[in-house]
Write an enzyme that holds these catalytic residues in place. Structure first.
Site, PDB file in Angstrom:
ATOM      1  N   LYS A 130     -11.777  -7.605   6.364  1.00 44.15           N
ATOM      2  CA  LYS A 130     -11.138  -6.743   7.342  1.00 44.15           C
ATOM      3  C   LYS A 130     -12.035  -5.549   7.634  1.00 44.15           C
ATOM      4  O   LYS A 130     -12.501  -4.932   6.682  1.00 44.15           O
ATOM      5  CB  LYS A 130      -9.818  -6.273   6.727  1.00 44.15           C
ATOM      6  CG  LYS A 130      -9.059  -5.309   7.566  1.00 44.15           C
ATOM      7  CD  LYS A 130      -7.799  -4.912   6.861  1.00 44.15           C
ATOM      8  CE  LYS A 130      -7.201  -3.792   7.687  1.00 44.15           C
ATOM      9  NZ  LYS A 130      -6.301  -2.985   6.977  1.00 44.15           N
ATOM     10  N   TYR A 143      -2.808  -8.934  16.300  1.00 46.74           N
ATOM     11  CA  TYR A 143      -1.732  -8.398  17.138  1.00 46.74           C
ATOM     12  C   TYR A 143      -1.564  -9.224  18.412  1.00 46.74           C
ATOM     13  O   TYR A 143      -0.638  -8.983  19.176  1.00 46.74           O
ATOM     14  CB  TYR A 143      -2.009  -6.924  17.467  1.00 46.74           C
ATOM     15  CG  TYR A 143      -2.128  -6.082  16.210  1.00 46.74           C
ATOM     16  CD1 TYR A 143      -0.994  -5.603  15.568  1.00 46.74           C
ATOM     17  CD2 TYR A 143      -3.372  -5.812  15.633  1.00 46.74           C
ATOM     18  CE1 TYR A 143      -1.083  -4.874  14.397  1.00 46.74           C
ATOM     19  CE2 TYR A 143      -3.481  -5.076  14.463  1.00 46.74           C
ATOM     20  CZ  TYR A 143      -2.333  -4.613  13.851  1.00 46.74           C
ATOM     21  OH  TYR A 143      -2.437  -3.900  12.685  1.00 46.74           O
ATOM     22  N   LYS A 183     -12.324  -4.927   2.233  1.00 40.09           N
ATOM     23  CA  LYS A 183     -11.765  -4.069   3.278  1.00 40.09           C
ATOM     24  C   LYS A 183     -12.697  -2.872   3.444  1.00 40.09           C
ATOM     25  O   LYS A 183     -12.921  -2.113   2.497  1.00 40.09           O
ATOM     26  CB  LYS A 183     -10.375  -3.605   2.861  1.00 40.09           C
ATOM     27  CG  LYS A 183      -9.739  -2.649   3.863  1.00 40.09           C
ATOM     28  CD  LYS A 183      -8.312  -2.332   3.470  1.00 40.09           C
ATOM     29  CE  LYS A 183      -7.696  -1.320   4.420  1.00 40.09           C
ATOM     30  NZ  LYS A 183      -6.337  -0.942   3.999  1.00 40.09           N
ATOM     31  N   CYS A 234       0.863  -1.180   0.000  1.00 42.79           N
ATOM     32  CA  CYS A 234       0.000   0.000   0.000  1.00 42.79           C
ATOM     33  C   CYS A 234       0.900   1.230   0.000  1.00 42.79           C
ATOM     34  O   CYS A 234       2.099   1.118   0.257  1.00 42.79           O
ATOM     35  CB  CYS A 234      -0.903   0.004   1.229  1.00 42.79           C
ATOM     36  SG  CYS A 234      -2.250   1.215   1.082  1.00 42.79           S
TER      37      CYS A 234
HETATM   38  C1  PBG Z   1      -2.976   0.182   4.771  1.00 49.78           C
HETATM   39  C2  PBG Z   1      -3.568  -0.599   5.880  1.00 49.78           C
HETATM   40  C3  PBG Z   1      -4.383  -0.199   6.959  1.00 49.78           C
HETATM   41  C4  PBG Z   1      -4.546  -1.312   7.776  1.00 49.78           C
HETATM   42  C5  PBG Z   1      -3.870  -2.356   7.178  1.00 49.78           C
HETATM   43  N1  PBG Z   1      -3.294  -1.916   5.989  1.00 49.78           N
HETATM   44  C6  PBG Z   1      -4.896   1.129   7.338  1.00 49.78           C
HETATM   45  C7  PBG Z   1      -5.958   1.789   6.606  1.00 49.78           C
HETATM   46  O1  PBG Z   1      -6.490   1.285   5.615  1.00 49.78           O
HETATM   47  O2  PBG Z   1      -6.270   2.905   7.009  1.00 49.78           O
HETATM   48  C8  PBG Z   1      -5.290  -1.348   9.082  1.00 49.78           C
HETATM   49  C9  PBG Z   1      -4.799  -2.351  10.046  1.00 49.78           C
HETATM   50  C10 PBG Z   1      -5.257  -2.181  11.440  1.00 49.78           C
HETATM   51  O3  PBG Z   1      -6.049  -1.283  11.782  1.00 49.78           O
HETATM   52  O4  PBG Z   1      -4.814  -2.989  12.260  1.00 49.78           O
HETATM   53  N2  PBG Z   1      -3.870   0.708   3.853  1.00 49.78           N
END
Ligand code: PBG
Length: 333
Positions: A256, A321, A203, A128
Site C-alpha cells: 500500500k 474505492y 505500508k 488501527c
Molecule cells: C489507518 C489507515 C490509513 C489508510 C488505511 N488505513 C491512513 C494512514 O495510514 O494515514 C489509508 C487509506 C487510503 O489512503 O485510502 N492507519
C-alpha cells in the site's frame, strides 16, 4: 514487392493476435473479476440515520451512518460486490482510542448488521487507532513518540472486538512491530482460530493517503507517520516487512499504496506464496477522479487500466474505492 514483405517471418508479427476484439480477448493475460474487489466504507458513529456526508477530496465517496451504509451495501451487493473493508469514525476520541474496541463501537455495530443482512459478504475491518485517538497517531504516545509495545495490547483489543462482532477478516494497518503475532495469539486464545489476518505488511509513509485523512478524520495532530510507516524509497525493506509478517502468521499480505508501488507488488509476489492484496489508496482515487472530471481522462478506460495494472503486477485482491462503480457500470463480471 519490397524486400521486407518477401522475408516476412524475420520479425515478430505481434499485430496478428491484435486484429479483432475476440482475438485480443483470447490472448488476454490478466483479467479483473468481481471476486478480486474489496470496497472500503467510512462508517460514522452518529444518531442521525440519514447522515451521508460527501468526502470533498474523494468525489463520489461519503461518510455514512449505519443506516446509510446498509443501503449502499445492499445496492453494491446487488451489483455483485463480495467484500468490503470498514473504517470507523467514533463519536469521541481519546488518548488511547478506546472507542476502537468498544463492543458497541461503530465498526462493531456495522459488522453485526452487515453479517446479519448479507451473510455472504466478506466483512474486513481495519485495525488501527488513528481514527480513534485524539492525537491522530496509530499508537499510544510516550511523549511525542509512538510507543510500540504498549500499543500491541490495544490493537489486540480492537481485533478481538471485531472478531466478536462477526468480522470475517481483521486487517492491522498501524505498522507496529509484532502486531500480527500479538493479534494472532489474541484471536487464537479467544476462540477465533478461524479468523484470518490480512496484514498491511508493506505500508509506505505516503502522501497519497492525504484524502483518506479527511475521510477518516485521522490526520496526526503533530508530526507525521514516518517513524512507523515505511520510507517510499525502500524496496528490500518491503520484503523484510512482508516476510516477518508471514513468519508472525499473516494469512494475506498487502502492499500500500498500489499504483506508485507496482515494483514492490511484483517483488513481494515473487517472494511469498500467500495471497497478496494491493490497496489503491485515496490519493490514487482522487487523482484519477480529478483528471476524469476535467475531461482529461476517459473514466471507464482509465479506471479499468489502473486496476488491471495492479492485478498484472501480481495481486490476488484489490482494495479500491472504484469497486462499487466498476460493478455498477458492468466493467467487470
Ligand atoms: C489507518 C489507515 C490509513 C489508510 C488505511 N488505513 C491512513 C494512514 O495510514 O494515514 C489509508 C487509506 C487510503 O489512503 O485510502 N492507519
Amino acid at each position: 514487392m519490397s524486400e521486407i514483405s518477401q522475408t516476412n517471418h524475420s520479425f515478430f508479427r505481434g499485430r496478428r493476435l491484435r486484429r479483432t476484439e475476440s482475438l485480443r480477448a483470447l490472448v488476454q493475460e490478466t483479467r479483473l473479476s468481481r471476486d478480486d474487489l474489496i470496497m472500503p466504507y467510512f462508517v460514522v458513529n452518529t444518531q442521525d440515520c440519514n447522515f451521508c456526508k460527501p468526502i470533498e477530496a474523494m468525489p463520489g465517496q461519503n461518510q455514512l451512518s449505519l443506516t446509510q451504509l446498509i443501503l449502499r451495501v445492499e445496492k453494491a451487493v446487488g451489483n455483485g460486490l463480495r467484500a468490503c473493508l470498514l473504517f470507523g469514525i467514533p463519536a469521541h476520541k481519546d488518548e488511547q482510542g478506546s472507542e476502537g474496541w468498544a463492543a458497541d463501537g461503530v465498526v462493531q455495530q456495522a459488522c453485526r448488521l452487515l453479517k446479519e443482512k448479507f451473510p455472504e459478504l466478506t466483512v474486513i475491518t481495519d485495525v488501527c487507532l488513528c481514527e480513534y485517538t485524539a492525537h491522530g497517531h496509530c499508537g499510544l504516545l510516550a511523549g511525542s513518540e509512538v510507543d510500540n509495545d504498549p500499543t500491541l495490547d490495544l490493537l489486540c483489543n480492537c481485533a478481538l472486538s471485531h472478531a466478536e462482532a462477526g468480522a470475517d477478516i481483521v486487517a492491522p494497518s498501524a505498522m507496529m512491530d509484532g502486531a500480527v503475532q500479538a493479534i494472532r495469539a489474541a484471536l487464537d486464545g479467544n476462540g477465533f482460530t478461524h479468523v484470518p489476518i490480512m496484514s498491511y505488511s508493506a505500508k509506505f509513509a505516503s502522501s497519497f493517503y492525504g484524502p483518506f485523512r479527511e475521510a477518516a478524520e485521522s490526520a496526526p495532530k503533530f508530526g507525521n507517520r514516518k517513524s512507523y510507516q515505511m520510507n517510499p524509497a525502500n524496496s528490500r525493506e518491503a520484503l523484510l516487512e512482508t516476510l516477518s509478517d508471514v513468519e508472525e502468521g499473516a494469512d494475506i499480505l498487502m502492499v500500500k499504496p498500489a499504483m506508485p508501488y507496482l515494483d514492490i507488488l511484483r517483488a513481494v509476489r515473487e517472494t511469498i506464496l500467500q495471497p497478496l492484496a494491493g490497496y489503491q489508496v485515496s490519493g490514487e482515487y482522487s487523482m484519477l477522479m480529478a483528471a476524469i472530471s476535467n475531461g482529461w481522462l476517459n473514466k471507464d478506460a482509465a479506471i479499468l487500466e489502473s486496476l488491471t495494472s495492479i492485478k498484472r503486477a501480481g495481486v490476488d485482491l484489490i482494495i479500491t474505492y472504484f469497486s462499487e462503480y466498476v460493478l455498477e457500470a458492468g466493467l467487470v463480471k
